[in-house]
Every structure is written in C-alpha cells, then in structure tokens.
Design a protein around this motif. Structure first.
Motif, PDB file in Angstrom:
ATOM      1  N   ARG A  10      75.334  33.118  50.601  1.00  0.00           N
ATOM      2  CA  ARG A  10      75.168  33.876  49.345  1.00  0.00           C
ATOM      3  C   ARG A  10      76.518  34.109  48.669  1.00  0.00           C
ATOM      4  O   ARG A  10      76.647  33.980  47.447  1.00  0.00           O
ATOM      5  CB  ARG A  10      74.481  35.203  49.625  1.00  0.00           C
ATOM      6  CG  ARG A  10      73.008  35.050  49.896  1.00  0.00           C
ATOM      7  CD  ARG A  10      72.307  36.391  49.992  1.00  0.00           C
ATOM      8  NE  ARG A  10      70.927  36.172  50.370  1.00  0.00           N
ATOM      9  CZ  ARG A  10      70.325  36.762  51.380  1.00  0.00           C
ATOM     10  NH1 ARG A  10      70.973  37.666  52.097  1.00  0.00           N
ATOM     11  NH2 ARG A  10      69.077  36.495  51.679  1.00  0.00           N
ATOM     12  N   ASN A  11      77.525  34.461  49.475  1.00  0.00           N
ATOM     13  CA  ASN A  11      78.851  34.683  48.909  1.00  0.00           C
ATOM     14  C   ASN A  11      79.414  33.403  48.304  1.00  0.00           C
ATOM     15  O   ASN A  11      80.047  33.433  47.242  1.00  0.00           O
ATOM     16  CB  ASN A  11      79.803  35.251  49.966  1.00  0.00           C
ATOM     17  CG  ASN A  11      79.427  36.657  50.375  1.00  0.00           C
ATOM     18  OD1 ASN A  11      78.690  37.355  49.675  1.00  0.00           O
ATOM     19  ND2 ASN A  11      79.903  37.081  51.530  1.00  0.00           N
ATOM     20  N   TRP A  12      79.189  32.294  48.971  1.00  0.00           N
ATOM     21  CA  TRP A  12      79.643  31.004  48.443  1.00  0.00           C
ATOM     22  C   TRP A  12      78.927  30.718  47.120  1.00  0.00           C
ATOM     23  O   TRP A  12      79.547  30.328  46.138  1.00  0.00           O
ATOM     24  CB  TRP A  12      79.396  29.906  49.474  1.00  0.00           C
ATOM     25  CG  TRP A  12      79.762  28.514  49.047  1.00  0.00           C
ATOM     26  CD1 TRP A  12      80.556  28.133  47.999  1.00  0.00           C
ATOM     27  CD2 TRP A  12      79.356  27.301  49.671  1.00  0.00           C
ATOM     28  NE1 TRP A  12      80.658  26.773  47.937  1.00  0.00           N
ATOM     29  CE2 TRP A  12      79.938  26.231  48.949  1.00  0.00           C
ATOM     30  CE3 TRP A  12      78.557  27.014  50.760  1.00  0.00           C
ATOM     31  CZ2 TRP A  12      79.744  24.902  49.293  1.00  0.00           C
ATOM     32  CZ3 TRP A  12      78.374  25.682  51.119  1.00  0.00           C
ATOM     33  CH2 TRP A  12      78.956  24.642  50.389  1.00  0.00           C
ATOM     34  N   ARG A  20      82.838  29.786  51.655  1.00  0.00           N
ATOM     35  CA  ARG A  20      82.520  28.385  51.939  1.00  0.00           C
ATOM     36  C   ARG A  20      83.349  27.893  53.117  1.00  0.00           C
ATOM     37  O   ARG A  20      82.826  27.286  54.045  1.00  0.00           O
ATOM     38  CB  ARG A  20      82.788  27.527  50.704  1.00  0.00           C
ATOM     39  CG  ARG A  20      82.622  26.032  50.965  1.00  0.00           C
ATOM     40  CD  ARG A  20      83.271  25.184  49.896  1.00  0.00           C
ATOM     41  NE  ARG A  20      84.708  25.425  49.895  1.00  0.00           N
ATOM     42  CZ  ARG A  20      85.485  25.292  48.835  1.00  0.00           C
ATOM     43  NH1 ARG A  20      84.977  24.954  47.672  1.00  0.00           N
ATOM     44  NH2 ARG A  20      86.776  25.508  48.926  1.00  0.00           N
ATOM     45  N   ASP A  21      84.630  28.176  53.094  1.00  0.00           N
ATOM     46  CA  ASP A  21      85.512  27.713  54.161  1.00  0.00           C
ATOM     47  C   ASP A  21      85.163  28.367  55.497  1.00  0.00           C
ATOM     48  O   ASP A  21      85.177  27.706  56.535  1.00  0.00           O
ATOM     49  CB  ASP A  21      86.972  27.984  53.790  1.00  0.00           C
ATOM     50  CG  ASP A  21      87.402  27.198  52.556  1.00  0.00           C
ATOM     51  OD1 ASP A  21      86.757  26.169  52.238  1.00  0.00           O
ATOM     52  OD2 ASP A  21      88.376  27.619  51.902  1.00  0.00           O
ATOM     53  N   ARG A  22      84.843  29.674  55.478  1.00  0.00           N
ATOM     54  CA  ARG A  22      84.446  30.353  56.718  1.00  0.00           C
ATOM     55  C   ARG A  22      83.126  29.796  57.233  1.00  0.00           C
ATOM     56  O   ARG A  22      82.942  29.612  58.437  1.00  0.00           O
ATOM     57  CB  ARG A  22      84.342  31.865  56.493  1.00  0.00           C
ATOM     58  CG  ARG A  22      85.687  32.541  56.301  1.00  0.00           C
ATOM     59  CD  ARG A  22      85.615  34.069  56.318  1.00  0.00           C
ATOM     60  NE  ARG A  22      84.525  34.656  55.572  1.00  0.00           N
ATOM     61  CZ  ARG A  22      84.590  35.027  54.284  1.00  0.00           C
ATOM     62  NH1 ARG A  22      85.693  34.842  53.598  1.00  0.00           N
ATOM     63  NH2 ARG A  22      83.539  35.582  53.703  1.00  0.00           N
ATOM     64  N   LEU A  23      82.204  29.507  56.313  1.00  0.00           N
ATOM     65  CA  LEU A  23      80.908  28.946  56.695  1.00  0.00           C
ATOM     66  C   LEU A  23      81.088  27.604  57.396  1.00  0.00           C
ATOM     67  O   LEU A  23      80.503  27.352  58.448  1.00  0.00           O
ATOM     68  CB  LEU A  23      80.018  28.777  55.458  1.00  0.00           C
ATOM     69  CG  LEU A  23      78.681  28.101  55.715  1.00  0.00           C
ATOM     70  CD1 LEU A  23      77.754  29.058  56.445  1.00  0.00           C
ATOM     71  CD2 LEU A  23      78.061  27.648  54.416  1.00  0.00           C
ATOM     72  N   ALA A  57      80.960  14.811  54.346  1.00  0.00           N
ATOM     73  CA  ALA A  57      79.832  15.706  54.051  1.00  0.00           C
ATOM     74  C   ALA A  57      80.350  17.045  53.527  1.00  0.00           C
ATOM     75  O   ALA A  57      79.806  17.597  52.564  1.00  0.00           O
ATOM     76  CB  ALA A  57      78.967  15.906  55.299  1.00  0.00           C
ATOM     77  N   TYR A  58      81.397  17.570  54.157  1.00  0.00           N
ATOM     78  CA  TYR A  58      81.987  18.839  53.707  1.00  0.00           C
ATOM     79  C   TYR A  58      82.467  18.716  52.265  1.00  0.00           C
ATOM     80  O   TYR A  58      82.205  19.599  51.430  1.00  0.00           O
ATOM     81  CB  TYR A  58      83.149  19.242  54.617  1.00  0.00           C
ATOM     82  CG  TYR A  58      83.968  20.371  54.054  1.00  0.00           C
ATOM     83  CD1 TYR A  58      83.497  21.677  54.056  1.00  0.00           C
ATOM     84  CD2 TYR A  58      85.218  20.133  53.483  1.00  0.00           C
ATOM     85  CE1 TYR A  58      84.246  22.715  53.517  1.00  0.00           C
ATOM     86  CE2 TYR A  58      85.963  21.165  52.940  1.00  0.00           C
ATOM     87  CZ  TYR A  58      85.475  22.452  52.961  1.00  0.00           C
ATOM     88  OH  TYR A  58      86.210  23.472  52.420  1.00  0.00           O
ATOM     89  N   GLY A  63      81.489  20.389  46.836  1.00  0.00           N
ATOM     90  CA  GLY A  63      81.495  20.042  45.421  1.00  0.00           C
ATOM     91  C   GLY A  63      80.231  20.444  44.694  1.00  0.00           C
ATOM     92  O   GLY A  63      80.138  20.295  43.477  1.00  0.00           O
ATOM     93  N   LEU A  64      79.252  20.957  45.420  1.00  0.00           N
ATOM     94  CA  LEU A  64      78.006  21.399  44.797  1.00  0.00           C
ATOM     95  C   LEU A  64      78.237  22.771  44.179  1.00  0.00           C
ATOM     96  O   LEU A  64      78.222  23.785  44.871  1.00  0.00           O
ATOM     97  CB  LEU A  64      76.863  21.454  45.819  1.00  0.00           C
ATOM     98  CG  LEU A  64      76.468  20.125  46.457  1.00  0.00           C
ATOM     99  CD1 LEU A  64      75.427  20.355  47.550  1.00  0.00           C
ATOM    100  CD2 LEU A  64      75.944  19.156  45.412  1.00  0.00           C
TER     101      LEU A  64
END
Length: 185
Positions: A10-12, A20-23, A57-58, A63-64
C-alpha cells in the motif's frame, strides 16, 4: 508478516519508493526461489540465471507506476507473470538471433505422466494466451503454478479460491495445454 507485506504494498502504491525497496528485500528469497524453480524447467545451457531473472523482474515491477497492489498474492501473481514475460522475451530474442526454432523448455513443472520432455517456449506462451481467452482463471493458475512455482494451496490463497477448485483448474488446464501443444493448434 502478511500484514507487513500488505502495508508495504500500500505504501509503495501511494508513492513511497523506500517501501518498494523494503518489500523486495523481504520478498527477495521468495522471488529467487520462484526464479530457481522456473529455470529448472528450461534447457540445461540457458543463458539467463536466476539472479538475472529476479533482477529483471524487480526492474519491471518497480517500473509499474502506481500499481494498485492488493496484497501479497497479487504481488506474487504479477511477479510470476513478469517472469513469464521475461523468459518469453528471452526466447524470442534467441530465436531471432539463431533462427533455430526457439528455446526449448521442459514441461516437468506441469507434472503429467505423458510429459514428452521439451516444448518450444514460444509455443507454450501462445497456447497459454489462447487458454487465457477461453478461461482466464485457468490461465492464471498455470501462470502461478508453472511460472511462479506456487503450490496448490499458495495459488488458492493468491486467487482467493479453494484448493479443491485450484486443483481442478490445474488438472483441466494441463490437459488443455498438452492437447494444444500436441496438436500444434
């Protein structure tokens, strides 16, 4: 842990790039395991390594922009789809470079007694695209099970369905794909 992942998603979605990076850091081992399972089904001398598959993939997932991430299952479904796209793109590039009829992959992940050994990755992708037009749920089950390496239970959870339903869809989809690949249509 599932709640932490949902919060990070949700935060991302809300624009927090550090989320995103932590996820990805939290899910990297799972993404790496998905890549390992997927590449086990590829030809022995495949040039794409699991780490490269996860990294690509990352990059594609990150990029989405403003993806409306629902939960962990949604993220895993998208990761499986992105990995499929990467492998198909890789096969297309290889086919264009060599004109050797395409990259071959085993269908071991489909776990059928009539497994014939290998199939053209592009033919599999084409058959899966046709299945998606006929029955999107079955195509998603194949994507998560074959390309994502998820178990029946994990797939059921990601789809919000029962394991029995996923098992029936998986069996039906495998039979349909083998028929489509065998007949070449």
């Amino acid at each position: 842990m599932a709640e932490d992942i949902t919060s990070l998603l949700r935060n991302w979605r809300d624009g927090d790039d550090s989320a995103r990076d932590r996820l990805v850091a939290v899910l990297y081992p799972e993404l790496r395991a998905l890549a390992d399972r997927q590449l086990r089904g590829e030809r022995a001398n495949h040039t794409l390594q699991p780490t490269a598959l996860v990294n690509e993939a990352y990059l594609r997932l990150s990029g989405l922009e403003r993806m409306d991430w629902q939960d962990r299952g949604h993220f895993v479904r998208m990761a499986a789809r992105v990995m499929r796209e990467i492998l198909v793109d890789h096969a297309r590039r290889r086919q264009a470079a060599k004109r050797d009829g395409g990259q071959r992959v085993t269908l071991t992940g489909l776990d059928v007694a009539a497994d014939t050994g290998t199939v053209d990755a592009l033919a599999l992708d084409d058959a899966l695209a046709r299945l998606e037009k006929i029955d999107p749920d079955k195509a998603r089950v194949v994507e998560m099970r074959y390309f994502g390496g998820l178990t029946i239970e994990e797939t059921a959870q990601a789809m919000g369905s029962s394991p029995a339903t996923v098992k029936r869809q998986w069996q039906s989809a495998r039979a349909w794909l083998f028929d489509a690949l065998d007949s070449g249509t």
